[in-house]
Design a protein around this motif. Structure first.
Motif, PDB file in Angstrom:
ATOM      1  N   SER A 287       2.207 -13.609 -24.821  1.00 16.89           N
ATOM      2  CA  SER A 287       2.094 -14.963 -25.355  1.00 16.89           C
ATOM      3  C   SER A 287       1.202 -15.822 -24.466  1.00 16.89           C
ATOM      4  O   SER A 287       0.321 -16.541 -24.956  1.00 16.89           O
ATOM      5  N   ARG A 288       1.416 -15.750 -23.168  1.00 17.05           N
ATOM      6  CA  ARG A 288       0.609 -16.541 -22.219  1.00 17.05           C
ATOM      7  C   ARG A 288      -0.847 -16.094 -22.226  1.00 17.05           C
ATOM      8  O   ARG A 288      -1.761 -16.922 -22.123  1.00 17.05           O
ATOM      9  N   ARG A 289      -1.079 -14.792 -22.344  1.00 18.76           N
ATOM     10  CA  ARG A 289      -2.447 -14.290 -22.407  1.00 18.76           C
ATOM     11  C   ARG A 289      -3.149 -14.837 -23.656  1.00 18.76           C
ATOM     12  O   ARG A 289      -4.285 -15.283 -23.595  1.00 18.76           O
ATOM     13  N   ALA A 290      -2.453 -14.818 -24.784  1.00 13.95           N
ATOM     14  CA  ALA A 290      -3.025 -15.340 -26.036  1.00 13.95           C
ATOM     15  C   ALA A 290      -3.342 -16.828 -25.900  1.00 13.95           C
ATOM     16  O   ALA A 290      -4.394 -17.288 -26.361  1.00 13.95           O
ATOM     17  N   GLU A 291      -2.453 -17.580 -25.274  1.00 20.50           N
ATOM     18  CA  GLU A 291      -2.690 -19.013 -25.060  1.00 20.50           C
ATOM     19  C   GLU A 291      -3.907 -19.239 -24.165  1.00 20.50           C
ATOM     20  O   GLU A 291      -4.735 -20.118 -24.433  1.00 20.50           O
ATOM     21  N   ALA A 292      -4.013 -18.443 -23.109  1.00 24.51           N
ATOM     22  CA  ALA A 292      -5.144 -18.578 -22.186  1.00 24.51           C
ATOM     23  C   ALA A 292      -6.454 -18.242 -22.891  1.00 24.51           C
ATOM     24  O   ALA A 292      -7.446 -18.968 -22.757  1.00 24.51           O
ATOM     25  N   GLN A 293      -6.455 -17.160 -23.660  1.00 26.05           N
ATOM     26  CA  GLN A 293      -7.666 -16.790 -24.389  1.00 26.05           C
ATOM     27  C   GLN A 293      -8.055 -17.883 -25.384  1.00 26.05           C
ATOM     28  O   GLN A 293      -9.226 -18.237 -25.486  1.00 26.05           O
ATOM     29  N   ALA A 294      -7.082 -18.407 -26.094  1.00 26.03           N
ATOM     30  CA  ALA A 294      -7.360 -19.457 -27.078  1.00 26.03           C
ATOM     31  C   ALA A 294      -7.967 -20.688 -26.410  1.00 26.03           C
ATOM     32  O   ALA A 294      -8.836 -21.351 -26.985  1.00 26.03           O
ATOM     33  N   SER A 295      -7.533 -20.993 -25.195  1.00 24.14           N
ATOM     34  CA  SER A 295      -8.054 -22.177 -24.514  1.00 24.14           C
ATOM     35  C   SER A 295      -9.504 -21.993 -24.070  1.00 24.14           C
ATOM     36  O   SER A 295     -10.191 -22.974 -23.785  1.00 24.14           O
ATOM     37  N   TYR A 296      -9.986 -20.743 -24.019  1.00 19.35           N
ATOM     38  CA  TYR A 296     -11.362 -20.481 -23.611  1.00 19.35           C
ATOM     39  C   TYR A 296     -12.322 -20.307 -24.786  1.00 19.35           C
ATOM     40  O   TYR A 296     -13.530 -20.298 -24.598  1.00 19.35           O
ATOM     41  N   VAL A 297     -11.818 -20.142 -26.004  1.00 16.61           N
ATOM     42  CA  VAL A 297     -12.694 -19.877 -27.148  1.00 16.61           C
ATOM     43  C   VAL A 297     -13.711 -20.999 -27.342  1.00 16.61           C
ATOM     44  O   VAL A 297     -14.919 -20.750 -27.407  1.00 16.61           O
ATOM     45  N   GLN A 298     -13.250 -22.225 -27.429  1.00 16.61           N
ATOM     46  CA  GLN A 298     -14.177 -23.338 -27.677  1.00 16.61           C
ATOM     47  C   GLN A 298     -15.168 -23.537 -26.526  1.00 16.61           C
ATOM     48  O   GLN A 298     -16.373 -23.642 -26.778  1.00 16.61           O
ATOM     49  N   PRO A 299     -14.718 -23.586 -25.262  1.00 19.64           N
ATOM     50  CA  PRO A 299     -15.700 -23.748 -24.183  1.00 19.64           C
ATOM     51  C   PRO A 299     -16.712 -22.598 -24.112  1.00 19.64           C
ATOM     52  O   PRO A 299     -17.894 -22.813 -23.850  1.00 19.64           O
ATOM     53  N   PHE A 300     -16.247 -21.373 -24.401  1.00 24.77           N
ATOM     54  CA  PHE A 300     -17.143 -20.216 -24.392  1.00 24.77           C
ATOM     55  C   PHE A 300     -18.179 -20.344 -25.511  1.00 24.77           C
ATOM     56  O   PHE A 300     -19.379 -20.160 -25.299  1.00 24.77           O
ATOM     57  N   ARG A 301     -17.727 -20.697 -26.716  1.00 24.61           N
ATOM     58  CA  ARG A 301     -18.636 -20.868 -27.849  1.00 24.61           C
ATOM     59  C   ARG A 301     -19.645 -21.972 -27.555  1.00 24.61           C
ATOM     60  O   ARG A 301     -20.845 -21.832 -27.801  1.00 24.61           O
ATOM     61  N   GLU A 302     -19.172 -23.092 -27.004  1.00 16.81           N
ATOM     62  CA  GLU A 302     -20.059 -24.209 -26.682  1.00 16.81           C
ATOM     63  C   GLU A 302     -21.101 -23.811 -25.636  1.00 16.81           C
ATOM     64  O   GLU A 302     -22.273 -24.194 -25.745  1.00 16.81           O
ATOM     65  N   ALA A 303     -20.689 -23.046 -24.634  1.00 17.14           N
ATOM     66  CA  ALA A 303     -21.631 -22.595 -23.606  1.00 17.14           C
ATOM     67  C   ALA A 303     -22.674 -21.657 -24.213  1.00 17.14           C
ATOM     68  O   ALA A 303     -23.867 -21.755 -23.902  1.00 17.14           O
ATOM     69  N   LEU A 304     -22.235 -20.757 -25.083  1.00 17.30           N
ATOM     70  CA  LEU A 304     -23.180 -19.864 -25.768  1.00 17.30           C
ATOM     71  C   LEU A 304     -24.174 -20.664 -26.603  1.00 17.30           C
ATOM     72  O   LEU A 304     -25.379 -20.398 -26.575  1.00 17.30           O
ATOM     73  N   GLU A 305     -23.668 -21.640 -27.333  1.00  9.88           N
ATOM     74  CA  GLU A 305     -24.532 -22.426 -28.214  1.00  9.88           C
ATOM     75  C   GLU A 305     -25.457 -23.359 -27.431  1.00  9.88           C
ATOM     76  O   GLU A 305     -26.497 -23.759 -27.930  1.00  9.88           O
ATOM     77  N   GLU A 306     -25.084 -23.676 -26.212  1.00  5.82           N
ATOM     78  CA  GLU A 306     -25.962 -24.464 -25.358  1.00  5.82           C
ATOM     79  C   GLU A 306     -27.100 -23.595 -24.812  1.00  5.82           C
ATOM     80  O   GLU A 306     -28.233 -24.054 -24.670  1.00  5.82           O
ATOM     81  N   LEU A 307     -26.796 -22.334 -24.526  1.00  3.89           N
ATOM     82  CA  LEU A 307     -27.796 -21.417 -23.990  1.00  3.89           C
ATOM     83  C   LEU A 307     -28.674 -20.805 -25.081  1.00  3.89           C
ATOM     84  O   LEU A 307     -29.835 -20.479 -24.845  1.00  3.89           O
ATOM     85  N   GLY A 308     -28.150 -20.641 -26.271  1.00  2.00           N
ATOM     86  CA  GLY A 308     -28.837 -19.958 -27.363  1.00  2.00           C
ATOM     87  C   GLY A 308     -30.200 -20.501 -27.745  1.00  2.00           C
ATOM     88  O   GLY A 308     -31.121 -19.729 -28.032  1.00  2.00           O
ATOM     89  N   PRO A 309     -30.393 -21.819 -27.770  1.00  2.00           N
ATOM     90  CA  PRO A 309     -31.706 -22.347 -28.172  1.00  2.00           C
ATOM     91  C   PRO A 309     -32.859 -21.928 -27.272  1.00  2.00           C
ATOM     92  O   PRO A 309     -34.017 -22.063 -27.663  1.00  2.00           O
ATOM     93  N   VAL A 310     -32.575 -21.424 -26.095  1.00  2.00           N
ATOM     94  CA  VAL A 310     -33.651 -20.892 -25.251  1.00  2.00           C
ATOM     95  C   VAL A 310     -34.341 -19.747 -26.002  1.00  2.00           C
ATOM     96  O   VAL A 310     -35.567 -19.609 -25.957  1.00  2.00           O
TER      97      VAL A 310
END
Length: 124
Positions: free
Chosen positions: A17-40
């Protein structure tokens, strides 16, 4: 013995349960970081869909989504490098963290530059 089994079951359930919560908390920041780097690589517009396990499900360029399986090997390699850089950014947004890229990726890039350079030189 039964009490011990129940305790282990509770521990396993809690850890999952804690692992799932931790992963969920990283989905948005990870996606945002990817989308910030992608336009390169894709200045015409870049977006990704990230699954709860932090895997990339699809990539959109110019508003056209393509499932990961439908991307070329080169496009998947680009996403792999962007993913490593995005993770480094999410871990420490100010200073990042060291990113170790696979030696095969470095050799592959060098080979492409060598062949491409040779074609340009011979084509002149």
């Amino acid at each position: 013995m039964q009490a011990r089994a129940e305790a282990l079951k509770l521990l396993l359930t809690t850890l999952r349960s804690r692992r799932a919560e931790a992963q969920a908390s990283y989905v948005q920041p990870f996606r945002e970081a990817l989308e910030e780097l992608g336009p390169v690589l894709h200045p015409e517009g870049f977006a990704v869909e990230v699954a709860p396990d932090l895997s990339i499900v699809s990539r959109s360029v110019g508003g056209l989504p393509v499932p990961l399986e439908g991307l070329s090997t080169g496009a998947r390699e680009q996403l792999s490098v962007l993913s490593r850089l995005a993770v480094a950014k999410v871990v420490d947004a100010d200073e990042g963290m060291p990113v170790v890229l696979d030696i095969i990726g470095v050799i592959g890039t060098a080979a492409m530059l060598w062949v491409g350079g040779h074609i340009v030189i011979k084509g002149l």
